[in-house]
Design a protein around this motif. Structure first.
Motif, PDB file in Angstrom:
ATOM      1  N   HIS A 123       9.803  -3.943 -43.193  1.00 57.09           N
ATOM      2  CA  HIS A 123      11.301  -3.749 -44.080  1.00 57.09           C
ATOM      3  C   HIS A 123      11.178  -2.052 -44.631  1.00 57.09           C
ATOM      4  O   HIS A 123      11.864  -1.661 -45.258  1.00 57.09           O
ATOM      5  CB  HIS A 123      11.084  -4.648 -45.434  1.00 57.09           C
ATOM      6  N   HIS A 124      10.170  -1.345 -44.168  1.00 53.01           N
ATOM      7  CA  HIS A 124      10.089   0.043 -44.247  1.00 53.01           C
ATOM      8  C   HIS A 124      11.217   0.585 -43.357  1.00 53.01           C
ATOM      9  O   HIS A 124      11.727   1.769 -43.853  1.00 53.01           O
ATOM     10  CB  HIS A 124       8.592   0.699 -44.063  1.00 53.01           C
ATOM     11  N   TRP A 125      11.377   0.076 -42.307  1.00 55.29           N
ATOM     12  CA  TRP A 125      12.292   0.615 -41.369  1.00 55.29           C
ATOM     13  C   TRP A 125      13.467  -0.150 -40.979  1.00 55.29           C
ATOM     14  O   TRP A 125      14.633   0.085 -40.537  1.00 55.29           O
ATOM     15  CB  TRP A 125      11.539   0.701 -40.282  1.00 55.29           C
ATOM     16  N   LEU A 126      13.390  -1.490 -41.154  1.00 51.14           N
ATOM     17  CA  LEU A 126      14.290  -2.567 -40.877  1.00 51.14           C
ATOM     18  C   LEU A 126      14.813  -3.307 -42.030  1.00 51.14           C
ATOM     19  O   LEU A 126      14.152  -3.034 -43.295  1.00 51.14           O
ATOM     20  CB  LEU A 126      13.831  -3.541 -39.828  1.00 51.14           C
ATOM     21  N   PRO A 127      15.871  -3.954 -41.968  1.00 56.48           N
ATOM     22  CA  PRO A 127      16.237  -4.767 -43.111  1.00 56.48           C
ATOM     23  C   PRO A 127      15.313  -5.816 -43.441  1.00 56.48           C
ATOM     24  O   PRO A 127      14.568  -6.396 -42.851  1.00 56.48           O
ATOM     25  CB  PRO A 127      17.613  -5.590 -42.907  1.00 56.48           C
ATOM     26  N   ASP A 128      15.054  -5.973 -45.097  1.00 58.45           N
ATOM     27  CA  ASP A 128      14.010  -6.771 -45.707  1.00 58.45           C
ATOM     28  C   ASP A 128      14.523  -8.096 -45.549  1.00 58.45           C
ATOM     29  O   ASP A 128      15.821  -8.287 -46.174  1.00 58.45           O
ATOM     30  CB  ASP A 128      14.125  -6.368 -47.072  1.00 58.45           C
ATOM     31  N   VAL A 129      13.982  -9.385 -44.817  1.00 61.81           N
ATOM     32  CA  VAL A 129      14.456 -10.411 -44.899  1.00 61.81           C
ATOM     33  C   VAL A 129      13.544 -11.539 -45.745  1.00 61.81           C
ATOM     34  O   VAL A 129      13.637 -12.774 -45.092  1.00 61.81           O
ATOM     35  CB  VAL A 129      14.563 -10.846 -43.331  1.00 61.81           C
ATOM     36  N   ARG A 130      13.030 -10.930 -46.698  1.00 59.26           N
ATOM     37  CA  ARG A 130      11.972 -11.897 -47.262  1.00 59.26           C
ATOM     38  C   ARG A 130      12.687 -13.421 -47.916  1.00 59.26           C
ATOM     39  O   ARG A 130      12.608 -14.117 -48.031  1.00 59.26           O
ATOM     40  CB  ARG A 130      11.238 -11.217 -48.269  1.00 59.26           C
ATOM     41  N   TRP A 131      13.926 -12.996 -48.530  1.00 58.34           N
ATOM     42  CA  TRP A 131      14.770 -14.056 -49.178  1.00 58.34           C
ATOM     43  C   TRP A 131      15.133 -15.227 -47.907  1.00 58.34           C
ATOM     44  O   TRP A 131      14.846 -16.340 -48.174  1.00 58.34           O
ATOM     45  CB  TRP A 131      15.868 -13.514 -49.757  1.00 58.34           C
ATOM     46  N   ALA A 132      15.164 -14.574 -47.033  1.00 58.58           N
ATOM     47  CA  ALA A 132      15.893 -15.490 -45.664  1.00 58.58           C
ATOM     48  C   ALA A 132      14.201 -16.167 -45.425  1.00 58.58           C
ATOM     49  O   ALA A 132      14.332 -17.682 -45.112  1.00 58.58           O
ATOM     50  CB  ALA A 132      16.261 -14.706 -44.440  1.00 58.58           C
ATOM     51  N   LEU A 133      13.153 -15.478 -45.167  1.00 53.78           N
ATOM     52  CA  LEU A 133      12.319 -16.203 -45.034  1.00 53.78           C
ATOM     53  C   LEU A 133      11.861 -17.226 -45.934  1.00 53.78           C
ATOM     54  O   LEU A 133      11.107 -18.353 -45.741  1.00 53.78           O
ATOM     55  CB  LEU A 133      11.069 -15.199 -44.673  1.00 53.78           C
ATOM     56  N   ALA A 134      11.968 -17.024 -47.432  1.00 52.16           N
ATOM     57  CA  ALA A 134      11.675 -17.812 -48.347  1.00 52.16           C
ATOM     58  C   ALA A 134      12.336 -19.131 -48.298  1.00 52.16           C
ATOM     59  O   ALA A 134      12.087 -20.286 -48.409  1.00 52.16           O
ATOM     60  CB  ALA A 134      12.024 -17.219 -49.738  1.00 52.16           C
ATOM     61  N   ALA A 135      13.822 -18.934 -47.977  1.00 50.73           N
ATOM     62  CA  ALA A 135      14.557 -20.205 -47.568  1.00 50.73           C
ATOM     63  C   ALA A 135      14.153 -20.820 -46.446  1.00 50.73           C
ATOM     64  O   ALA A 135      13.965 -22.265 -46.570  1.00 50.73           O
ATOM     65  CB  ALA A 135      15.951 -19.603 -47.303  1.00 50.73           C
ATOM     66  N   LEU A 136      13.667 -20.233 -45.337  1.00 51.57           N
ATOM     67  CA  LEU A 136      13.137 -21.182 -44.082  1.00 51.57           C
ATOM     68  C   LEU A 136      11.920 -21.553 -44.591  1.00 51.57           C
ATOM     69  O   LEU A 136      11.769 -22.880 -44.141  1.00 51.57           O
ATOM     70  CB  LEU A 136      12.926 -20.110 -43.000  1.00 51.57           C
ATOM     71  N   LEU A 137      11.195 -20.994 -45.350  1.00 44.17           N
ATOM     72  CA  LEU A 137       9.680 -21.505 -45.794  1.00 44.17           C
ATOM     73  C   LEU A 137      10.014 -22.984 -46.781  1.00 44.17           C
ATOM     74  O   LEU A 137       9.396 -23.766 -46.490  1.00 44.17           O
ATOM     75  CB  LEU A 137       8.847 -20.948 -46.684  1.00 44.17           C
ATOM     76  N   LEU A 138      11.294 -22.879 -47.470  1.00 42.46           N
ATOM     77  CA  LEU A 138      11.433 -24.145 -48.390  1.00 42.46           C
ATOM     78  C   LEU A 138      11.645 -25.260 -47.333  1.00 42.46           C
ATOM     79  O   LEU A 138      11.433 -26.258 -47.608  1.00 42.46           O
ATOM     80  CB  LEU A 138      12.526 -23.821 -49.340  1.00 42.46           C
ATOM     81  N   CYS A 139      12.724 -24.922 -46.209  1.00 42.26           N
ATOM     82  CA  CYS A 139      12.999 -25.902 -45.243  1.00 42.26           C
ATOM     83  C   CYS A 139      11.640 -26.553 -44.653  1.00 42.26           C
ATOM     84  O   CYS A 139      11.714 -27.455 -44.578  1.00 42.26           O
ATOM     85  CB  CYS A 139      13.940 -25.258 -44.128  1.00 42.26           C
ATOM     86  N   ALA A 140      10.806 -25.650 -44.064  1.00 43.49           N
ATOM     87  CA  ALA A 140       9.775 -26.147 -43.436  1.00 43.49           C
ATOM     88  C   ALA A 140       8.668 -26.945 -44.101  1.00 43.49           C
ATOM     89  O   ALA A 140       8.186 -27.869 -43.658  1.00 43.49           O
ATOM     90  CB  ALA A 140       8.958 -24.663 -42.781  1.00 43.49           C
ATOM     91  N   THR A 141       8.724 -26.564 -45.722  1.00 42.70           N
ATOM     92  CA  THR A 141       7.960 -27.321 -46.515  1.00 42.70           C
ATOM     93  C   THR A 141       8.387 -28.498 -47.078  1.00 42.70           C
ATOM     94  O   THR A 141       7.693 -29.122 -47.937  1.00 42.70           O
ATOM     95  CB  THR A 141       7.070 -26.328 -47.649  1.00 42.70           C
TER      96      THR A 141
END
Length: 261
Positions: free
Chosen positions: A155-173
């Motif tokens: 995320h220091h060089w590319l877009p920060d996708v932590r919110w997208a990853l959080a959503a995917l983790l909610l789906c995966a769990t």
């Protein structure tokens, strides 16, 4: 009939078990705090804390706190943590302002013990609470945990996708439960909720650790300030890395989803 005294006893048991799970982390942070006001010594404080952390790890193994498998997981957390520190310190996210012999690229080697302490907590909790996972998806969780770890770099060089990853983790769990035992009674909670709760307590611990001088964020160099609440969310995501390592090493029992995950 469940009485108030029953819940009180269970709450006390739960608290005592949690205290046992946190033994390594509490001892580590306490050692860091005590090292701060010590008079000047021939050994740099960071070097002294490294020796102290190694001593704690050996003691934990000797007294049976950690099994050989747990020790491997904790060592893995230490190495992953050091790699994380090397990048984040280089990017100026936080710093270790004191000098030390065991300091590489601005990062004292004891820094990995802060992540090892998290690994110790997870491993200890798995044993002491007799954790069992229901409908756990190991492959997708490993992929997402790896993505979370890499995003904290990228995320220091590319877009920060932590919110997208959080959503995917909610789906995966979704539908994944953590079963745990307190005394003779078994309880359960959603896996996602456990990540949030652990993330919150790690954020609290981070406030204590920075106050004790373990490291400093840029806004703390002129004087201690509370750690940003945003770090709470960061820890709730980052704990997935430790969890996946512990689960993959077989620290507990898991009943996976019968699907091509």
């Amino acid at each position: 009939m469940v009485t108030i005294s029953h819940w009180t006893r269970q709450l006390v048991r739960f608290g005592l078990l949690q205290a046992r799970c946190c033994a390594f982390a509490v001892a580590l942070v306490a050692g860091i705090a005590v090292s701060g006001p010590l008079p000047e010594l021939p050994v740099a404080r960071y070097d002294l804390v490294l020796l102290y952390g190694i001593g704690l790890a050996v003691l934990a193994r000797k007294v049976g706190w950690d099994s050989a498998r747990d020790t491997a997981v904790i060592a893995g957390c230490h190495l992953i943590g050091l790699a994380f520190e090397l990048v984040k310190v280089r990017m100026g996210s936080w710093s270790y302002p004191e000098e030390a012999l065991t300091k590489v690229a601005g990062v004292p080697l004891y820094g990995g013990f802060l992540y090892a302490a998290v690994g110790s907590y997870v491993c200890r909790a798995w044993h002491l609470f007799d954790l069992r996972l229901d409908r756990y998806r190991p492959r997708i969780m490993a992929v997402l945990a790896g993505a979370v770890y890499l995003n904290f770099f990228s995320h220091h060089w590319l877009p920060d996708v932590r919110w997208a990853l959080a959503a995917l983790l909610l789906c995966a769990t979704a539908g994944t439960w953590v079963h745990y035992r307190v005394g003779e009674h078994e309880y359960r909670m959603p896996l996602a909720l456990s990540f949030v709760l652990i993330g919150f307590f790690l954020w609290v611990a981070e406030n204590v650790a920075t106050y004790a001088g373990a490291w400093s964020y840029p806004d703390q160099l002129a004087g201690w300030q509370p750690v940003s609440v945003a770090k709470f969310g960061a820890w709730a995501l980052l704990i997935t890395v430790t969890f996946v390592l512990a689960a993959g090493a077989g620290s507990g029992r898991a009943r996976p989803v019968p699907a091509a995950w």
